[in-house]
Design an enzyme around this catalytic site. Structure first.
Site, mmCIF file in Angstrom:
data_model
loop_
_atom_site.group_PDB
_atom_site.id
_atom_site.type_symbol
_atom_site.label_atom_id
_atom_site.label_comp_id
_atom_site.label_asym_id
_atom_site.label_seq_id
_atom_site.Cartn_x
_atom_site.Cartn_y
_atom_site.Cartn_z
ATOM 1 N N ASP A 159 -82.113 -49.636 -16.791
ATOM 2 C CA ASP A 159 -81.978 -48.350 -17.521
ATOM 3 C C ASP A 159 -82.964 -47.466 -17.028
ATOM 4 O OD1 ASP A 159 -80.446 -46.781 -20.102
ATOM 5 O OD2 ASP A 159 -82.200 -45.719 -19.340
ATOM 6 N N GLN A 172 -73.449 -41.071 -26.968
ATOM 7 C CA GLN A 172 -73.017 -41.599 -25.545
ATOM 8 C C GLN A 172 -73.224 -40.158 -24.548
ATOM 9 O OE1 GLN A 172 -68.872 -42.678 -24.881
ATOM 10 N NE2 GLN A 172 -69.259 -43.329 -22.813
ATOM 11 N N HIS A 199 -70.325 -48.506 -21.135
ATOM 12 C CA HIS A 199 -71.511 -49.276 -20.471
ATOM 13 C C HIS A 199 -72.010 -49.925 -21.802
ATOM 14 C CE1 HIS A 199 -72.959 -45.347 -21.506
ATOM 15 N NE2 HIS A 199 -74.257 -45.857 -21.597
ATOM 16 N N HIS A 218 -75.636 -51.391 -23.468
ATOM 17 C CA HIS A 218 -77.013 -51.617 -23.536
ATOM 18 C C HIS A 218 -77.425 -53.189 -23.747
ATOM 19 C CE1 HIS A 218 -78.085 -47.144 -23.375
ATOM 20 N NE2 HIS A 218 -76.516 -47.246 -23.970
HETATM 21 P P1 5GP Z 1 -75.877 -43.501 -23.171
HETATM 22 O O1 5GP Z 1 -76.643 -42.546 -23.998
HETATM 23 O O2 5GP Z 1 -74.454 -42.890 -22.483
HETATM 24 O O3 5GP Z 1 -75.014 -44.734 -24.089
HETATM 25 O O4 5GP Z 1 -76.713 -44.342 -22.253
HETATM 26 C C1 5GP Z 1 -76.785 -43.779 -21.025
HETATM 27 C C2 5GP Z 1 -77.927 -44.277 -20.543
HETATM 28 O O5 5GP Z 1 -77.817 -44.359 -19.188
HETATM 29 C C3 5GP Z 1 -79.280 -43.881 -20.800
HETATM 30 O O6 5GP Z 1 -80.193 -45.048 -21.550
HETATM 31 C C4 5GP Z 1 -79.928 -43.308 -19.600
HETATM 32 O O7 5GP Z 1 -81.602 -43.497 -19.821
HETATM 33 C C5 5GP Z 1 -79.289 -44.047 -18.901
HETATM 34 N N1 5GP Z 1 -79.301 -43.137 -17.364
HETATM 35 C C6 5GP Z 1 -78.742 -42.016 -17.233
HETATM 36 N N2 5GP Z 1 -78.950 -41.778 -16.088
HETATM 37 C C7 5GP Z 1 -79.203 -42.660 -15.261
HETATM 38 C C8 5GP Z 1 -79.495 -42.824 -14.079
HETATM 39 O O8 5GP Z 1 -78.963 -42.022 -13.066
HETATM 40 N N3 5GP Z 1 -79.798 -44.085 -13.598
HETATM 41 C C9 5GP Z 1 -80.083 -45.026 -14.436
HETATM 42 N N4 5GP Z 1 -80.220 -46.330 -13.979
HETATM 43 N N5 5GP Z 1 -79.722 -44.937 -15.720
HETATM 44 C C10 5GP Z 1 -79.663 -43.924 -16.316
#
Ligand code: 5GP
Ligand code: ZN
Length: 112
Positions: A29, A92, A98, A100
């Site tokens: 992340d 999200q 995805h 975590h």
């Molecule tokens: P969500 O909030 O959708 O469950 O999680 C998205 C996750 O993706 C977040 O923890 C954020 O830090 C991570 N993330 C967002 N953009 C990128 C990126 O460009 N590269 C990587 N490696 N992680 C990302």
């Protein structure tokens, strides 16, 4: 379609890919919320749990198994969290399913 996770797994955008097989990839992340914070991402674009059906749902089991194996590989099998944010209301941000994988707190305590 532009989706950052599809692009990272296709190597069209930079990303630290720690593991991949035919069906999923695991990346670090970019904004970690734990000493170890990885994202387990199906290669096939699926928006969220809401988009799963009888033919695609088996990816859920693959993601859990990948979490278990990666936790072992990272040495955090004694304690880790898995989390799926589903839908904007639940936090999200990236609309590509995805999981975590969070852990490594004990390791951090050892460093102090
Ligand atoms: P969500 O909030 O959708 O469950 O999680 C998205 C996750 O993706 C977040 O923890 C954020 O830090 C991570 N993330 C967002 N953009 C990128 C990126 O460009 N590269 C990587 N490696 N992680 C990302
Ligand atoms: Zn995608």
């Amino acid at each position: 379609m532009t989706c950052i996770f599809c692009q990272i797994l296709a190597r069209e955008l930079p990303g630290e890919i720690l593991y991949e097989d035919e069906e999923l990839g695991i990346i670090k992340d970019i904004n970690p919320e734990a000493p170890i914070h990885l994202l387990i991402i199906p290669k096939r674009h699926i928006d969220s749990i809401n988009s799963l059906d009888e033919t695609t749902a088996q990816i859920g089991a693959k993601m859990f198994l990948a979490a278990k194996k990666m936790a072992e590989a990272q040495g955090i099998q004694s304690g880790y969290k898995v989390l799926i944010n589903n839908g904007r209301e639940a936090g999200q941000q990236v609309r590509h399913l995805h999981m975590h994988l969070l852990g490594g707190w004990k390791r951090m305590q050892g460093r102090r």
